[in-house]
Design a protein around this motif. Structure first.
Motif, PDB file in Angstrom:
ATOM      1  N   ARG A   1      63.825   6.033   5.834  1.00 10.71           N
ATOM      2  CA  ARG A   1      63.523   4.570   5.300  1.00 10.71           C
ATOM      3  C   ARG A   1      64.039   4.678   3.913  1.00 10.71           C
ATOM      4  N   GLN A   2      64.637   5.670   3.248  1.00 11.73           N
ATOM      5  CA  GLN A   2      64.975   5.119   1.307  1.00 11.73           C
ATOM      6  C   GLN A   2      66.297   4.269   1.794  1.00 11.73           C
ATOM      7  N   LEU A   3      67.208   4.847   2.508  1.00  7.81           N
ATOM      8  CA  LEU A   3      68.430   4.613   2.150  1.00  7.81           C
ATOM      9  C   LEU A   3      68.617   3.213   2.572  1.00  7.81           C
ATOM     10  N   ASP A   4      69.596   2.653   2.061  1.00 13.69           N
ATOM     11  CA  ASP A   4      69.920   0.924   1.483  1.00 13.69           C
ATOM     12  C   ASP A   4      71.300   0.817   2.594  1.00 13.69           C
ATOM     13  N   TYR A   5      69.852  -0.516   3.918  1.00  9.42           N
ATOM     14  CA  TYR A   5      70.630  -0.909   4.126  1.00  9.42           C
ATOM     15  C   TYR A   5      71.440  -2.366   4.038  1.00  9.42           C
ATOM     16  N   SER A   6      71.640  -2.472   3.317  1.00  4.34           N
ATOM     17  CA  SER A   6      72.647  -3.603   2.833  1.00  4.34           C
ATOM     18  C   SER A   6      73.472  -3.722   3.381  1.00  4.34           C
ATOM     19  N   GLY A   7      74.099  -5.107   4.028  1.00  2.00           N
ATOM     20  CA  GLY A   7      75.334  -5.422   4.526  1.00  2.00           C
ATOM     21  C   GLY A   7      75.456  -4.557   6.072  1.00  2.00           C
ATOM     22  N   VAL A   8      74.178  -3.932   6.583  1.00  2.00           N
ATOM     23  CA  VAL A   8      74.854  -3.331   8.185  1.00  2.00           C
ATOM     24  C   VAL A   8      74.361  -4.888   9.072  1.00  2.00           C
ATOM     25  N   HIS A   9      75.442  -4.608   9.838  1.00  2.00           N
ATOM     26  CA  HIS A   9      75.309  -5.596  11.283  1.00  2.00           C
ATOM     27  C   HIS A   9      74.959  -5.117  12.279  1.00  2.00           C
ATOM     28  N   ARG A  10      76.093  -3.727  12.273  1.00  2.00           N
ATOM     29  CA  ARG A  10      76.134  -3.384  13.722  1.00  2.00           C
ATOM     30  C   ARG A  10      76.054  -1.324  13.445  1.00  2.00           C
ATOM     31  N   VAL A  11      74.795  -1.092  13.787  1.00  2.00           N
ATOM     32  CA  VAL A  11      74.685   0.293  13.776  1.00  2.00           C
ATOM     33  C   VAL A  11      74.946   0.684  14.922  1.00  2.00           C
ATOM     34  N   HIS A  12      75.935   2.093  15.238  1.00  2.00           N
ATOM     35  CA  HIS A  12      76.396   3.263  16.027  1.00  2.00           C
ATOM     36  C   HIS A  12      75.153   3.855  16.073  1.00  2.00           C
ATOM     37  N   THR A  13      74.662   4.816  17.073  1.00  2.00           N
ATOM     38  CA  THR A  13      73.264   5.723  17.071  1.00  2.00           C
ATOM     39  C   THR A  13      73.687   6.743  17.814  1.00  2.00           C
ATOM     40  N   PHE A  14      73.066   7.864  18.236  1.00  2.00           N
ATOM     41  CA  PHE A  14      73.726   8.633  19.303  1.00  2.00           C
ATOM     42  C   PHE A  14      71.746   8.421  19.879  1.00  2.00           C
ATOM     43  N   LEU A  15      71.869   8.875  21.496  1.00  2.42           N
ATOM     44  CA  LEU A  15      70.393   9.445  21.630  1.00  2.42           C
ATOM     45  C   LEU A  15      70.455  11.019  21.484  1.00  2.42           C
ATOM     46  N   PRO A  16      69.148  11.482  21.605  1.00  6.49           N
ATOM     47  CA  PRO A  16      68.530  12.593  21.394  1.00  6.49           C
ATOM     48  C   PRO A  16      69.279  13.037  23.609  1.00  6.49           C
ATOM     49  N   ILE A  17      69.665  15.000  22.686  1.00  2.00           N
ATOM     50  CA  ILE A  17      69.975  15.670  24.359  1.00  2.00           C
ATOM     51  C   ILE A  17      68.593  16.025  24.198  1.00  2.00           C
ATOM     52  N   THR A  18      67.567  16.159  24.526  1.00  2.00           N
ATOM     53  CA  THR A  18      65.751  16.587  24.692  1.00  2.00           C
ATOM     54  C   THR A  18      66.423  18.399  24.766  1.00  2.00           C
ATOM     55  N   GLU A  19      66.440  18.443  25.319  1.00  4.26           N
ATOM     56  CA  GLU A  19      66.871  19.994  26.126  1.00  4.26           C
ATOM     57  C   GLU A  19      67.218  21.204  25.009  1.00  4.26           C
ATOM     58  N   LYS A  20      68.308  19.966  24.237  1.00  3.57           N
ATOM     59  CA  LYS A  20      69.096  20.789  22.663  1.00  3.57           C
ATOM     60  C   LYS A  20      68.178  20.277  22.036  1.00  3.57           C
ATOM     61  N   LYS A  21      66.508  19.905  21.858  1.00  5.84           N
ATOM     62  CA  LYS A  21      66.101  19.536  20.699  1.00  5.84           C
ATOM     63  C   LYS A  21      67.074  19.324  19.280  1.00  5.84           C
ATOM     64  N   GLU A  22      68.048  17.754  19.936  1.00  3.65           N
ATOM     65  CA  GLU A  22      68.196  17.299  19.081  1.00  3.65           C
ATOM     66  C   GLU A  22      67.635  16.433  17.594  1.00  3.65           C
ATOM     67  N   VAL A  23      67.689  16.324  16.848  1.00  4.03           N
ATOM     68  CA  VAL A  23      67.208  15.290  16.222  1.00  4.03           C
ATOM     69  C   VAL A  23      66.928  14.068  17.207  1.00  4.03           C
ATOM     70  N   ASN A  24      65.483  14.110  16.990  1.00  6.89           N
ATOM     71  CA  ASN A  24      65.172  12.304  17.571  1.00  6.89           C
ATOM     72  C   ASN A  24      65.042  11.024  16.863  1.00  6.89           C
ATOM     73  N   THR A  25      66.261  10.708  17.207  1.00  8.49           N
ATOM     74  CA  THR A  25      66.446   9.143  16.930  1.00  8.49           C
ATOM     75  C   THR A  25      65.364   8.007  17.004  1.00  8.49           C
ATOM     76  N   TRP A  26      65.062   8.603  18.331  1.00  8.40           N
ATOM     77  CA  TRP A  26      63.979   7.409  19.064  1.00  8.40           C
ATOM     78  C   TRP A  26      63.115   6.004  17.378  1.00  8.40           C
ATOM     79  N   PRO A  27      62.558   7.438  17.133  1.00  6.59           N
ATOM     80  CA  PRO A  27      61.718   6.736  16.176  1.00  6.59           C
ATOM     81  C   PRO A  27      62.431   6.001  14.717  1.00  6.59           C
TER      82      PRO A  27
END
Length: 193
Positions: free
Chosen positions: A35-61
């Protein structure tokens, strides 16, 4: 000094050994730092969705918060082409169906393809990173190949549940260092020049 292989094994084990309460607390603190990052100038965000079994960072929240706070953002998801080691990228809309790959990765079933050059911000998965912004993933090189296809000014933000190692000794020319890595405790900014 640890190699990528050593780091990969050590950090995957660390992550898999996190109990549910600790993992949830780490992900919650990581969201607060995102929430502290600067998102100005951002229009298109590429994200990964987590592999639950590997306990990846939960990007959903993180995605939910960004969607509420910046409703103008367009979202893009990858689909891995394991036979070639490449990724395809699709616009992620409300009606986009997601299917789990054979590795448990939620991926778009199809949709409108998006070129890597059209992206402004990429949220990057990892197992570990070092103090120069180099990351260790699962060792397939897919994200490094993908990031090389993006514009030079694309913003790359790695998400890690752990603090960095000092140095990854076996980085090479095709490894793409990140601009920023967010952890539960710190935001690291790197000078890639």
């Amino acid at each position: 000094m640890l190699t990528k292989k050593d780091i990969r094994k050590q950090f995957l084990e660390r992550r898999l050994n996190l109990d549910a309460g600790t993992a949830a607390a780490l992900n919650s603190r990581l969201l607060e730092n995102c929430r502290q990052l600067d998102y100005s100038g951002v229009h298109r965000v590429h994200t990964f969705l987590p592999i639950t079994e590997k306990k990846e960072v939960n990007t959903w929240p993180i995605i939910r918060w960004l969607r509420q706070t910046y409703p103008h953002l367009q979202w893009v998801l990858p689909r891995a082409l394991l036979s070639t080691g490449e990724m395809e990228h699709f616009l992620w809309e409300e009606h986009t169906p997601l299917v789990n790959s054979r590795y448990g990765i939620p991926e778009p079933a199809g949709g409108m393809r998006i070129a890597p050059e059209a992206l402004d911000l990429v949220l990057v998965p990892m197992l570990a990173f070092d103090r120069a912004g180099h990351r260790v993933g699962y060792g397939k090189g897919m994200y490094d190949r993908f990031l090389q296809q993006c514009r030079p000014d694309v913003r790359t933000v790695g998400l890690s549940l752990f603090e960095p190692v000092n140095v990854i000794i076996d980085t090479d020319d095709h490894d793409v260092p990140l601009d920023t890595v967010v952890t539960p405790d710190t935001i690291f900014h790197f000078d890639k020049k």
